[in-house]
Every structure is written in structure tokens, then in C-alpha cells.
Motif scaffolding. Structure first.
Motif, mmCIF file in Angstrom:
data_model
loop_
_atom_site.group_PDB
_atom_site.id
_atom_site.type_symbol
_atom_site.label_atom_id
_atom_site.label_comp_id
_atom_site.label_asym_id
_atom_site.label_seq_id
_atom_site.Cartn_x
_atom_site.Cartn_y
_atom_site.Cartn_z
ATOM 1 N N UNK A 1 -5.086 7.152 -6.047
ATOM 2 C CA UNK A 1 -5.305 5.811 -5.531
ATOM 3 C C UNK A 1 -4.380 5.508 -4.348
ATOM 4 N N UNK A 2 -4.936 4.896 -3.326
ATOM 5 C CA UNK A 2 -4.170 4.513 -2.136
ATOM 6 C C UNK A 2 -3.691 3.068 -2.202
ATOM 7 N N UNK A 3 -4.315 2.256 -3.042
ATOM 8 C CA UNK A 3 -3.907 0.872 -3.226
ATOM 9 C C UNK A 3 -4.464 0.364 -4.540
ATOM 10 N N UNK A 4 -3.906 -0.756 -5.024
ATOM 11 C CA UNK A 4 -4.353 -1.339 -6.284
ATOM 12 C C UNK A 4 -4.481 -2.847 -6.131
ATOM 13 N N UNK B 1 2.832 -3.304 1.384
ATOM 14 C CA UNK B 1 2.113 -2.507 2.388
ATOM 15 C C UNK B 1 3.133 -1.621 3.096
ATOM 16 N N UNK B 2 2.858 -0.321 3.111
ATOM 17 C CA UNK B 2 3.821 0.643 3.623
ATOM 18 C C UNK B 2 4.610 1.306 2.517
ATOM 19 N N UNK B 3 4.487 0.797 1.277
ATOM 20 C CA UNK B 3 5.169 1.375 0.130
ATOM 21 C C UNK B 3 4.336 2.476 -0.515
ATOM 22 N N UNK B 4 4.801 2.950 -1.690
ATOM 23 C CA UNK B 4 4.122 4.045 -2.385
ATOM 24 C C UNK B 4 2.690 3.690 -2.754
ATOM 25 N N UNK B 5 2.495 2.488 -3.282
ATOM 26 C CA UNK B 5 1.165 2.045 -3.685
ATOM 27 C C UNK B 5 1.068 0.542 -3.465
ATOM 28 N N UNK B 6 0.541 0.105 -2.328
ATOM 29 C CA UNK B 6 0.419 -1.338 -2.075
ATOM 30 C C UNK B 6 -0.430 -2.033 -3.133
ATOM 31 N N UNK C 1 -3.391 -3.917 6.734
ATOM 32 C CA UNK C 1 -4.154 -2.703 6.461
ATOM 33 C C UNK C 1 -3.266 -1.586 5.924
ATOM 34 N N UNK C 2 -3.731 -0.948 4.859
ATOM 35 C CA UNK C 2 -3.070 0.226 4.295
ATOM 36 C C UNK C 2 -3.592 1.442 5.053
#
Length: 388
Positions: A278-281, A317-322, A359-360
Motif C-alpha cells: 500500500x502507498x497510502x491509507x 505526506x512524504x512519510x512511510x505511509x501517508x 499528492x503522494x
């Protein structure tokens, strides 16, 4: 039945958000629906399915039929879903099954109401009291914040989650809302602001609690084949799972373990992906403890480490999992079932690369979780930018 890549969201929309006394709940739904339909690049006459949720501010028993009438639609598949905050995800599940089985070709899903301006505080408290068990909870005056406060106390005791970590959830979402042009809240906050805000129900303070907004949201569901004729960029439903464990907290099997772990497993298995992909949650965040629990149950952080994940900045945003890049229900919008629906809208925008300043980078897969009641009904969704 596996629904992997058998349904797509091809259009999303949200209404104006805030305190909007000039707009009705139906009007907010209509505004969001019109924007979603335009985003899909279709005419409203192409919609043959309509699902909506519930409303505390609109005096209609058959809300789905009323909304269809209001929008000028005559769907062959429709209704209203009442599963609390999980309703948008469950509606997506129903819409996906409908288009896969031919019950409908294009389904519009809407939710929202004018909860900030269309109902008094006393009336809202009275309406929300229906969540408590009429014999074993409501007579003692317990409200939704107090029920979630019990959850928070139990979780803090068992897993060591800290009060400052819960405050970090609120700060993270507020920072993201500052980058969203349509978010309800636009004032920066700090950990101290959260900890020093008005006490509501120990350990929850005002800034640990979701907003009360006038807002509506909508999305359009169809098949990949049908989407090829539309101008909206499709986002694929790769996996989805739901589970309903209880209604009243006094009947919950546990105060620290809920159904999200089960629904996540179903969704991940259907998608052929895992939490590491997963790129984001987008996590339901009616109160600051809830995304911490969901982060852990969805396998995105080890048990007892979800709070630290937020406190250490990994959810930015910019972290491990936004997490909740639009601001969530704590800072973007909350008006009944629309809170969870906005999670879906934001996931679609992120996977399309349309989230602007928030935006991620390189987002290709997102996990979204809605819950309803007091962590009673759960639905986990996995979305991808392309079929896999």
C-alpha cells in the motif's frame, strides 16, 4: 465471488463544505452527484443505479427513492443503506456486485447532509443517542464520544497507546487539510492545542472528535468495459471485505480487538496484495483513537505501535505511509455517512494523481477502511490505479 478488477470508480465529486444554511441535505447530495457525473464524463440519463445512506436532517423514510426523484433518476437498482459510518464502503460493495451481475450498468453512490446547519445540537444529541442500547446503555446517559472513550481507555491500558500519540493523529489530519482547497478546517493546530482543548469524555478532548459539517459526496461505479466509453480515469476495486460483529458496545466481543483485521484479510487476499504494497491509507477517524486501531488491525503497523507511527510523522505526506491525506473526518468533513465516502473520493484522486499539493508521489495502491457504529460494522477496500 471475487470482485477483483470487476468494478471501477470512474467519477468522484464532493459538495461545498462547511456551515451552509442555504443548502439542504438533498441539495448537498445533488451538488456532489452532479460533480461526480461530470467527472465521469457521462450524462445523468446513463445512470441506472442509485445508492444512498441515511440522514438525520431530512424527514424522509425512503431516502433512496426521494433522492432519485430529486435528481431526476429512475434507477432499476437502488435503495438506502444504514450501516453507520461503514455505509459508503458497503454501498460500494453492493454497487460492485450490481454492475458485475448486470443488475445495473452505472451506479451513483451518494451520501451527505446539512448536519451543521440543519439540526440543533440538542436534536443531534437526541438522534445519536439511538446508537446506545435502549436498555443497557442509553438509560445511563452515555453518548457516542463516551463509548469511544471507553474504547480508548481499554486500548491505552492494553497496548500502551499514549495520549500524545492520539493527539498526533489530529495534528496529522489537520496538516493535510491545510493543503485541501475544500476542507472545513483551515487553522493549524499543535499537540498542545489538542491536549488543552475542551474535555469531552476522558481521554478525548474536542480536537480528538470529528467535525460537524454540511457536506455531500458521491462516486460513480461501473465495469472496466463500460468505463472505456467514459472520459473519467477509472480506479480499480482490487479487493473488498466486510464484517458486522455487533451493534451495541455492551455486546462487543472485545474492547480492543475488532473486525478490521478480518475484513482486511479478505480485501488483501482478493486483491493479491498485502499491507506492504500500500502507498497510502484512508482510515475512518471519527475519534483520534480509531485510526490507530485500524492501522494496526489492517497490518500497517504492529500491535501497540500505531500511535508511535503517527507521533513520529510516518503518516504524513512524504512519510512511510501517508494517512488521510485530505484531512479526514477530524479536519476535512463529517456529515453522517459522508465522512467515510470522502475517504473513497480522496483515494481515487490520489491514485489518479489529482491531489495537488497533498499528492503522494507514485501512488498506485491504496487501502481504505470504513467502520460504523462503535467499531461494529467494518468494510476494507483495496484500490489500484491499474488492473493487476
Amino acid at each position: 465471488m471475487s470482485l477483483r478488477n470487476r468494478a471501477v470508480i470512474v467519477g468522484v465529486g464532493e459538495s461545498d463544505i462547511g456551515k451552509l444554511p442555504h443548502m439542504s441535505g438533498l441539495g448537498l447530495n445533488a451538488q456532489a452527484a452532479r460533480r461526480a457525473i461530470a467527472d465521469a464524463g457521462i450524462k445523468h440519463t446513463e445512470i441506472d443505479g442509485l445508492l444512498t445512506a441515511y440522514s438525520f436532517t431530512e424527514p424522509y423514510f425512503m431516502l433512496g427513492s426521494v433522492l432519485a426523484e430529486y435528481l431526476g433518476l429512475t434507477p432499476r437498482f437502488g435503495g438506502s443503506m444504514v450501516v453507520g459510518g461503514a455505509s459508503p464502503a458497503v454501498m460500494l460493495h453492493h454497487a460492485a456486485m450490481a454492475v458485475e451481475t448486470g443488475q445495473a450498468d452505472v451506479v451513483l453512490v451518494c451520501a451527505g447532509e446539512n448536519r451543521a446547519s440543519g439540526i440543533s445540537r440538542d436534536a443531534a444529541v437526541s438522534a445519536l443517542a439511538a446508537v446506545g442500547h435502549p436498555y443497557f446503555e442509553a438509560p445511563y446517559g452515555i453518548g457516542i464520544p463516551s463509548l469511544y472513550a471507553l474504547v480508548a481507555q481499554a486500548y491505552m491500558h492494553k497496548y500502551g497507546t499514549k495520549r500524545e500519540e492520539m493527539a498526533a493523529v489530529a495534528v496529522n489530519t489537520r496538516n493535510h487539510a491545510l493543503k485541501h482547497p475544500n476542507a472545513h478546517m483551515k487553522k493549524p493546530i499543535t499537540i498542545d492545542d489538542v491536549l488543552e482543548s475542551k474535555p469531552i469524555s476522558d481521554p478525548l478532548n474536542m480536537l480528538d472528535c470529528c467535525l460537524i459539517s454540511d457536506a455531500g459526496g458521491a462516486f460513480v461505479v461501473t465495469t472496466p468495459e463500460r468505463a472505456a466509453d467514459m472520459s473519467g480515469k477509472p480506479v480499480y476495486l482490487a479487493g473488498i471485505g466486510e464484517l458486522h460483529t455487533h451493534e451495541h458496545l455492551t455486546s462487543a466481543p472485545s474492547l480492543t480487538d475488532y473486525g478490521a483485521e478480518h475484513t482486511a484479510r479478505i480485501a488483501y487476499d482478493m486483491a493479491g496484495l498485502g499491507p506492504q504494497d500500500m502507498d497510502l491509507a484512508m482510515l475512518y477517524d471519527c475519534f483520534s483513537i480509531v485510526p490507530i486501531i485500524e492501522l494496526e488491525e489492517l497490518g500497517l503497523a504492529p500491535r501497540g505501535e500505531g500511535g508511535a507511527f503517527f507521533a513520529e510523522g510516518h503518516a504524513a505526506v512524504g512519510g512511510k505511509l501517508p494517512v488521510n491525506t485530505h484531512g479526514g473526518m477530524l479536519s476535512h468533513a463529517h456529515a453522517g455517512a459522508v465522512g467515510g465516502l470522502m475517504d473513497i473520493v480522496e483515494a481515487v484522486r490520489q491514485l489518479r494523481g489529482e491531489a495537488g499539493e497533498r499528492q503522494v508521489a507514485g501512488a498506485e495502491a491504496a487501502v481504505v477502511h470504513n467502520e460504523g457504529g462503535i467499531l461494529s460494522s467494518h468494510c476494507t477496500m483495496v484500490f489500484t490505479s491499474e488492473a493487476r
